[in-house]
Design an enzyme around this catalytic site. Structure first.
Site, PDB file in Angstrom:
ATOM      1  N   HIS B  82       0.864  -1.177   0.103  1.00 18.04           N
ATOM      2  CA  HIS B  82      -0.001   0.192   0.014  1.00 18.04           C
ATOM      3  C   HIS B  82       0.771   1.123  -0.089  1.00 18.04           C
ATOM      4  O   HIS B  82       0.641   2.005  -0.739  1.00 18.04           O
ATOM      5  CB  HIS B  82      -0.981   0.056   1.298  1.00 18.04           C
ATOM      6  CG  HIS B  82      -1.627   1.240   1.579  1.00 18.04           C
ATOM      7  ND1 HIS B  82      -2.787   1.816   0.687  1.00 18.04           N
ATOM      8  CD2 HIS B  82      -1.288   2.442   2.508  1.00 18.04           C
ATOM      9  CE1 HIS B  82      -3.047   2.849   1.240  1.00 18.04           C
ATOM     10  NE2 HIS B  82      -2.419   3.227   2.251  1.00 18.04           N
ATOM     11  N   ASP B 112       6.914  20.948 -26.610  1.00 21.08           N
ATOM     12  CA  ASP B 112       6.686  19.604 -25.735  1.00 21.08           C
ATOM     13  C   ASP B 112       7.919  19.593 -24.811  1.00 21.08           C
ATOM     14  O   ASP B 112       8.328  20.542 -24.563  1.00 21.08           O
ATOM     15  CB  ASP B 112       6.879  18.622 -26.892  1.00 21.08           C
ATOM     16  CG  ASP B 112       6.215  17.201 -26.602  1.00 21.08           C
ATOM     17  OD1 ASP B 112       6.781  16.762 -25.379  1.00 21.08           O
ATOM     18  OD2 ASP B 112       5.687  16.606 -27.427  1.00 21.08           O
ATOM     19  N   TRP B 147       7.358   0.202   3.846  1.00 19.98           N
ATOM     20  CA  TRP B 147       7.771   0.520   2.431  1.00 19.98           C
ATOM     21  C   TRP B 147       9.507   1.284   2.625  1.00 19.98           C
ATOM     22  O   TRP B 147       9.872   1.468   1.668  1.00 19.98           O
ATOM     23  CB  TRP B 147       6.790   1.870   2.111  1.00 19.98           C
ATOM     24  CG  TRP B 147       7.069   3.305   2.589  1.00 19.98           C
ATOM     25  CD1 TRP B 147       6.778   3.563   4.014  1.00 19.98           C
ATOM     26  CD2 TRP B 147       7.442   4.443   2.023  1.00 19.98           C
ATOM     27  NE1 TRP B 147       6.961   4.995   4.243  1.00 19.98           N
ATOM     28  CE2 TRP B 147       7.786   5.308   3.027  1.00 19.98           C
ATOM     29  CE3 TRP B 147       8.478   4.735   1.110  1.00 19.98           C
ATOM     30  CZ2 TRP B 147       8.199   6.851   3.051  1.00 19.98           C
ATOM     31  CZ3 TRP B 147       8.839   6.031   0.703  1.00 19.98           C
ATOM     32  CH2 TRP B 147       8.478   6.987   1.827  1.00 19.98           C
ATOM     33  N   SER B 176      13.082   5.890 -13.622  1.00 22.36           N
ATOM     34  CA  SER B 176      12.105   6.685 -14.309  1.00 22.36           C
ATOM     35  C   SER B 176      11.898   8.233 -13.883  1.00 22.36           C
ATOM     36  O   SER B 176      11.925   9.056 -14.623  1.00 22.36           O
ATOM     37  CB  SER B 176      10.525   5.831 -14.215  1.00 22.36           C
ATOM     38  OG  SER B 176       9.400   6.662 -14.368  1.00 22.36           O
ATOM     39  N   SER B 177      11.862   8.295 -12.471  1.00 23.43           N
ATOM     40  CA  SER B 177      11.597   9.558 -11.876  1.00 23.43           C
ATOM     41  C   SER B 177      13.039  10.277 -12.159  1.00 23.43           C
ATOM     42  O   SER B 177      12.914  11.729 -12.538  1.00 23.43           O
ATOM     43  CB  SER B 177      11.634   9.525 -10.501  1.00 23.43           C
ATOM     44  OG  SER B 177      10.242   8.789 -10.278  1.00 23.43           O
ATOM     45  N   HIS B 260      13.057  11.858   3.162  1.00 25.95           N
ATOM     46  CA  HIS B 260      12.451  12.995   3.573  1.00 25.95           C
ATOM     47  C   HIS B 260      12.086  13.856   2.371  1.00 25.95           C
ATOM     48  O   HIS B 260      10.972  14.501   2.261  1.00 25.95           O
ATOM     49  CB  HIS B 260      13.023  13.678   4.824  1.00 25.95           C
ATOM     50  CG  HIS B 260      12.338  14.686   5.218  1.00 25.95           C
ATOM     51  ND1 HIS B 260      11.025  14.360   6.098  1.00 25.95           N
ATOM     52  CD2 HIS B 260      11.964  16.002   4.950  1.00 25.95           C
ATOM     53  CE1 HIS B 260      10.402  15.485   6.212  1.00 25.95           C
ATOM     54  NE2 HIS B 260      10.959  16.337   5.769  1.00 25.95           N
ATOM     55  N   GLU B 262      11.503  13.027  -0.504  1.00 26.84           N
ATOM     56  CA  GLU B 262      10.399  12.295  -1.160  1.00 26.84           C
ATOM     57  C   GLU B 262       8.881  12.821  -0.590  1.00 26.84           C
ATOM     58  O   GLU B 262       7.964  13.238  -1.605  1.00 26.84           O
ATOM     59  CB  GLU B 262      10.563  10.913  -0.963  1.00 26.84           C
ATOM     60  CG  GLU B 262       9.507  10.138  -1.545  1.00 26.84           C
ATOM     61  CD  GLU B 262       9.442  10.154  -2.972  1.00 26.84           C
ATOM     62  OE1 GLU B 262      10.300  10.525  -3.671  1.00 26.84           O
ATOM     63  OE2 GLU B 262       8.254   9.920  -3.647  1.00 26.84           O
ATOM     64  N   TYR B 264       8.266  15.525   0.168  1.00 25.01           N
ATOM     65  CA  TYR B 264       8.211  17.096  -0.420  1.00 25.01           C
ATOM     66  C   TYR B 264       7.853  17.009  -1.877  1.00 25.01           C
ATOM     67  O   TYR B 264       6.926  17.802  -2.526  1.00 25.01           O
ATOM     68  CB  TYR B 264       9.309  17.998  -0.006  1.00 25.01           C
ATOM     69  CG  TYR B 264       9.419  18.338   1.440  1.00 25.01           C
ATOM     70  CD1 TYR B 264       8.191  19.087   2.093  1.00 25.01           C
ATOM     71  CD2 TYR B 264      10.662  17.909   2.214  1.00 25.01           C
ATOM     72  CE1 TYR B 264       8.302  19.307   3.522  1.00 25.01           C
ATOM     73  CE2 TYR B 264      10.523  18.138   3.561  1.00 25.01           C
ATOM     74  CZ  TYR B 264       9.386  18.797   4.204  1.00 25.01           C
ATOM     75  OH  TYR B 264       9.469  18.998   5.304  1.00 25.01           O
ATOM     76  N   SER B 275      -1.646  27.329  -5.579  1.00 27.86           N
ATOM     77  CA  SER B 275      -1.628  28.598  -6.033  1.00 27.86           C
ATOM     78  C   SER B 275      -2.257  29.148  -7.207  1.00 27.86           C
ATOM     79  O   SER B 275      -3.081  30.043  -7.428  1.00 27.86           O
ATOM     80  CB  SER B 275       0.012  29.248  -6.024  1.00 27.86           C
ATOM     81  OG  SER B 275       0.690  28.929  -5.109  1.00 27.86           O
ATOM     82  N   HIS B 309      15.110  12.919  11.681  1.00 29.15           N
ATOM     83  CA  HIS B 309      13.819  13.078  12.434  1.00 29.15           C
ATOM     84  C   HIS B 309      13.017  11.895  12.444  1.00 29.15           C
ATOM     85  O   HIS B 309      11.905  11.717  12.970  1.00 29.15           O
ATOM     86  CB  HIS B 309      13.033  14.326  12.375  1.00 29.15           C
ATOM     87  CG  HIS B 309      12.323  14.609  11.103  1.00 29.15           C
ATOM     88  ND1 HIS B 309      12.270  15.931  10.466  1.00 29.15           N
ATOM     89  CD2 HIS B 309      11.666  13.829  10.078  1.00 29.15           C
ATOM     90  CE1 HIS B 309      11.509  15.705   9.444  1.00 29.15           C
ATOM     91  NE2 HIS B 309      11.170  14.438   9.288  1.00 29.15           N
ATOM     92  N   HIS B 310      13.145  11.118  11.347  1.00 29.65           N
ATOM     93  CA  HIS B 310      12.328   9.882  11.410  1.00 29.65           C
ATOM     94  C   HIS B 310      13.201   8.721  12.182  1.00 29.65           C
ATOM     95  O   HIS B 310      12.588   7.629  12.232  1.00 29.65           O
ATOM     96  CB  HIS B 310      12.499   9.253   9.899  1.00 29.65           C
ATOM     97  CG  HIS B 310      11.786  10.153   9.018  1.00 29.65           C
ATOM     98  ND1 HIS B 310      10.387  10.206   8.761  1.00 29.65           N
ATOM     99  CD2 HIS B 310      12.201  11.373   8.065  1.00 29.65           C
ATOM    100  CE1 HIS B 310       9.984  11.209   7.715  1.00 29.65           C
ATOM    101  NE2 HIS B 310      11.068  11.751   7.527  1.00 29.65           N
ATOM    102  N   THR B 335       6.481  26.584   5.399  1.00 39.54           N
ATOM    103  CA  THR B 335       5.236  25.958   4.966  1.00 39.54           C
ATOM    104  C   THR B 335       4.096  26.993   5.473  1.00 39.54           C
ATOM    105  O   THR B 335       3.169  27.285   4.846  1.00 39.54           O
ATOM    106  CB  THR B 335       5.302  24.747   5.789  1.00 39.54           C
ATOM    107  OG1 THR B 335       6.337  24.174   5.564  1.00 39.54           O
ATOM    108  CG2 THR B 335       4.077  24.082   5.174  1.00 39.54           C
ATOM    109  N   LYS B 338       3.751  29.700   3.192  1.00 42.17           N
ATOM    110  CA  LYS B 338       2.734  29.281   1.801  1.00 42.17           C
ATOM    111  C   LYS B 338       1.032  29.629   2.371  1.00 42.17           C
ATOM    112  O   LYS B 338       0.268  30.047   1.637  1.00 42.17           O
ATOM    113  CB  LYS B 338       3.025  28.135   1.464  1.00 42.17           C
ATOM    114  CG  LYS B 338       4.351  27.868   0.945  1.00 42.17           C
ATOM    115  CD  LYS B 338       4.721  26.974  -0.004  1.00 42.17           C
ATOM    116  CE  LYS B 338       3.867  27.194  -1.301  1.00 42.17           C
ATOM    117  NZ  LYS B 338       4.493  27.948  -2.530  1.00 42.17           N
ATOM    118  N   ARG B 457       2.380   0.991  15.005  1.00 43.13           N
ATOM    119  CA  ARG B 457       1.842   0.783  13.524  1.00 43.13           C
ATOM    120  C   ARG B 457       2.000  -0.524  13.254  1.00 43.13           C
ATOM    121  O   ARG B 457       2.874  -1.423  14.034  1.00 43.13           O
ATOM    122  CB  ARG B 457       3.039   1.468  12.881  1.00 43.13           C
ATOM    123  CG  ARG B 457       2.724   2.985  12.892  1.00 43.13           C
ATOM    124  CD  ARG B 457       3.946   3.547  12.266  1.00 43.13           C
ATOM    125  NE  ARG B 457       3.993   3.494  10.677  1.00 43.13           N
ATOM    126  CZ  ARG B 457       4.771   3.971   9.740  1.00 43.13           C
ATOM    127  NH1 ARG B 457       5.812   4.795  10.231  1.00 43.13           N
ATOM    128  NH2 ARG B 457       4.488   3.870   8.657  1.00 43.13           N
TER     129      ARG B 457
END
Lengths: 290, 533
Positions: B82, B112, B147, B176-177, B260, B262, B264, B275, B309-310, B335, B338, B457
């Site tokens: 998931h 293009d 994950w 790919s990314s 991390h 990721e 964002y 926006s 921080h993880h 943040t 924004k 978890r």
């Protein structure tokens, strides 16, 4: 003065929290040593560290609830006040240095207010000052091994009691065959490691959670202030039975602890075979955990 | 001679040689077609990921094992798949490959993407990755590694080939990314219409630029980390094996150095969309445009220096934890800028509550909530109590999952008229919003309670005290899933019976370049180079 101010803020917040649903620290005076049904906040503190965690939580919650309410109120007021109907002609304002400075500087100040007690808590909970006793906890798939190096290397395993063997008054998934018995009001250092994969040793009422990592010796501490049985569960994914290796700590009086040590030395010496082998045999039978 | 070849090349281009049938898609070098394929892929995979979550929410609906019997590993496999699918195959393809591909060239006035063939391979690499991942669910004991794939559970803890398939799939998705990121960076830097300076670029394009840099800098680290996993698993290396001098915690550092940024990557494109949409429906230019741009850039930069921080509980030195507390808190500032700028954009505007704006408002509500719980979690002291509990699950679903998902839906409703030439059904779209909004809140809000009370978890069964809120969360997930089905109906209705829309369906507030084109845009768009004053 400061205290009464805080308690006033807190009572306002508690009222808000009922609707906003923020964490409350448990208004009812129950001896919650494990979670209660429909509990919304932390378990009741049993150690100075957890008391500080809760105190910090009580500081930060009014702040973040206030921020949330402020932002949402501003958002919905704006949507109402500047709807197409009420304000058919939009302005072209795209800058206002003053408000931009304010909404940058104010959050920084709020963060500083949060950060100072946060660092205090972090350093306080990190390491025991003059521990009176040491326990070593070793994470295995899927049970904990405990060693009491101060008591002639007393060693035993704690394997979860399967659902079908749970007795009246015991908590499913939280009880182990052997509890970690410790004396009350004693600063206890816990050393942690693991034999196979990562595990994490957690007792919510103590405010402790430290990973057990193969090849590393991690450290934490607690000083339980109330007698009772405290429950936690492995908190790092460790394979199929990750949800079935609880931590059960029984805090007893110092006298009771002394007599338990005598009894335990006999009992676990009588095991003969190294405890780990016994536990592995139990696991291998597959019937222990279901 | 030069002139002549040039002439014939131009003549060759004039016929637009639009391929048809399967060739149009398999061989596609057209950013719109590739974008469409990405969007279809994201919808399909979103449904797969959603069904997986439905399965484990059914299992968690009540204490004791409901459906999986004693197959606890299956539960771990479901939660792992998931997470991986939603991150890599739903949010990223929807935003970056889908809306990014579709809209970035249109918005900057480019014909293009810079590298159309690379664009093609970026998409088609995802298909074997998806085959590997979904296939791994049926191989051996499956990949029950989360994950995050922490070693040693992902090395010695999972000997079968399933985890190797996950690793190889992750390599393909990562490649790919990276290719996609290179494409976006090159396109945005080199192919803007004359007059469109960097500081005049629409904020969605800015958000894609920052996102592309995050991907380009973070994914190679992940690729290295999972290659080490692969060699630890198969070729006798011991990067993460403590018994041979390796360190399991090293994997976590490498993973989160990618992981991390990721998160964002998942939310920044949405910031850009928010926006655009707010400015459109308030009929007002974005407030504090430069502040918004530099807030995104600083979120991107700081995003690279907060990874541990993880890992507050892994046993890091207390001083380094203190550093990560401070650095993490700092992210709240840009943040906050924004969020306040979005509200300030609406302030003084003439707000029309169209469906896309409703989704953005839903996003601001959810994201602000997830943001403040993030500030709480950034404090290592209190995180000690909440780490790896459902509190964290609630937090990150509010921010990067619900936040990103709501903005994906906002983008869909905002641009579907442009992309398909047809308008969505208004009533169904509103119903879709409300069902989803109520569903996700019922699902994820109680998770904060569970986490605070101590529920870890990733457990298939839980102590009886946690039964109540788990039941509520499960009911919420069924409602959310009904919302997802409603979305499929919306898509169906749009394409079968949606009203035709003109070039600019949103009126004067929508002033970016894509609204100057027909709806749907021609196969090759911007036949004439637009000029920005």
């Amino acid at each position: 003065m400061t205290l009464s101010k805080w308690s006033r803020v807190k009572s306002v917040w508690l009222a808000v929290a009922a609707t906003a649903g923020s964490l409350t620290t448990g208004g009812v005076a129950v001896m919650a040593q494990q979670a209660e049904p429909w509990q919304t906040g932390f378990q009741k503190a049993a150690t100075p560290v957890m008391r500080d965690v809760i105190a910090f939580n009580d500081l930060i919650h009014p702040i973040i609830t206030g921020i949330l309410i402020f932002v949402l109120a501003l958002l919905f007021y704006t949507l109402y006040r500047f709807s197409e109907k009420r304000n058919p002609e939009p302005t072209k304002t795209t800058h206002n240095t003053l408000v931009e400075v304010i909404w940058t500087a104010l959050p920084i100040m709020i963060l500083i207010v949060i950060a100072i007690p946060s660092f205090k808590l972090l350093y306080f909970q990190d390491r025991a000052v003059d521990p009176e006793m040491t326990i070593k906890a070793i994470g295995n798939q899927w049970y904990w091994t405990y060693e009491y190096p101060d008591y002639d290397g007393l060693t035993f395993d704690a394997v979860m009691i399967a659902d079908e063997d749970i007795e009246e008054g015991q908590f499913r998934l939280l009880e182990t065959d052997n509890r970690v018995v410790v004396p009350v009001d004693t600063t206890i250092q816990v050393l942690l490691t693991a034999s196979d994969v990562l595990h994490s040793w957690t007792v919510p009422a103590f405010g402790i959670k430290v990973d057990a990592v193969p090849g590393r010796l991690n450290e934490t501490w607690f000083k339980a202030e109330r007698e009772g049985v405290y429950y936690g569960q492995c908190s790092e994914l460790c394979g199929a039975y990750h949800g079935f290796m609880p931590i059960t700590v029984e805090v007893v009086s110092k006298a009771a602890f002394a007599s338990w040590v005598v009894k335990a030395k006999e009992e676990f010496a009588l095991n003969g075979a190294p405890p780990t082998t016994v536990a592995l045999a139990k696991m291998a039978s597959g019937k222990e955990l279901k | 001679m030069n002139d002549q070849t040039h002439e014939s090349a131009v003549a060759g281009h004039d016929d637009h040689h639009t391929p048809t049938g399967w060739r149009r898609w398999l061989y596609s070098t057209n950013h719109k077609d590739i974008g469409t394929m990405y969007l279809v892929f994201a919808i399909v995979m979103g449904m797969v990921g959603g069904v997986l979550s439905l399965m484990f929410r059914l299992e968690l609906q009540a204490p004791g094992m409901q459906y999986f019997g004693d197959n606890y590993q299956f539960f771990n496999v479901l939660i792992s798949a998931h997470g991986l699918i939603m991150v890599f195959f739903m949010v990223m393809p929807a935003f970056i490959g889908g809306f990014g591909n579709w809209m970035v060239p249109l918005m900057i006035g480019a014909p293009d993407m810079a590298f159309p063939r690379m664009n093609n391979i970026s998409f088609w690499l995802l298909i074997p990755a998806a085959v590997l991942w979904i296939g791994s669910l049926f191989v051996g004991e499956g990949p029950g590694i989360g994950w995050t794939a922490y070693a040693p559970l992902s090395t010695s803890g999972h000997p079968g080939p399933a985890v190797d398939m996950i690793i190889l799939g992750l390599h393909l998705a990562g490649a790919s990314s990276i290719l996609g990121a290179i494409n976006f960076i090159t396109t945005i830097f080199n192919m803007r219409a004359p007059g469109m300076t960097l500081h005049k670029m629409p904020l969605f394009v800015w958000s894609m630029l920052v996102t592309a840099f995050l991907l380009l800098l973070s994914l190679p680290v992940l690729a290295g980390a999972i290659t080490m996993l692969l060699t630890d698993r198969n070729f006798g290396t011991a990067f993460f094996d403590a018994t041979q001098g390796g360190d399991p915690v090293l994997f976590q550092h490498l993973f989160w150095f990618f992981g991390h940024p990721e998160v964002y990557v998942l939310i920044l494109p949405g910031f850009g969309v928010a926006s655009q949409i707010i400015s459109t429906f308030a009929r007002k230019p974005v407030f504090g445009y430069l502040g918004m741009v530099y807030a995104m850039i600083s979120i991107g930069v700081i995003g690279f220096i907060v990874w541990a921080h993880h890992m507050y509980t892994v046993g890091m030195d207390v001083d380094i934890r203190a550093y990560f507390v401070g650095a993490t808190m700092v992210i709240a500032v840009p943040t906050g800028i924004k969020i306040f700028s979005w509200i300030a954009t609406m302030w003084g505007g003439s707000i029309r509550l169209e469906i896309p704006l409703i989704w953005v408002i839903g996003f601001i509500v959810l994201f602000t909530f997830g943001g403040v719980t993030g500030v709480l979690l950034s404090n290592a002291g209190i995180d000690m109590a909440l780490h790896d509990t459902y509190y964290v699950v609630g937090h990150f679903h509010y921010t990067m999952s619900m936040g990103a998902l709501f903005l994906i839906f906002a983008s869909f409703y905002y641009w579907i008229g442009k992309m398909s030439g047809r308008q969505y059904p208004e009533g169904l779209a509103k119903l879709h919003f409300w069902v989803t909004f109520i569903g996700v809140n019922i699902t994820f809000f109680p998770m904060h309670f569970l986490g605070a009370a101590g529920m870890p978890r990733r457990i298939p069964d839980y102590p009886d005290a946690f039964a109540g809120w788990n039941m509520v969360a499960s009911v919420g997930s069924y409602i959310s899933f009904a919302g997802a089905l409603l979305f499929l109906i919306v898509v169906w209705k749009t394409f079968t019976s949606g009203a035709k829309v003109g070039n600019n369906q949103w009126g004067e507030g929508a002033n970016t370049l894509e609204w100057t084109l027909t709806s749907p845009p021609p196969f090759h768009s911007h036949a004439e180079i637009p000029r920005i004053k």
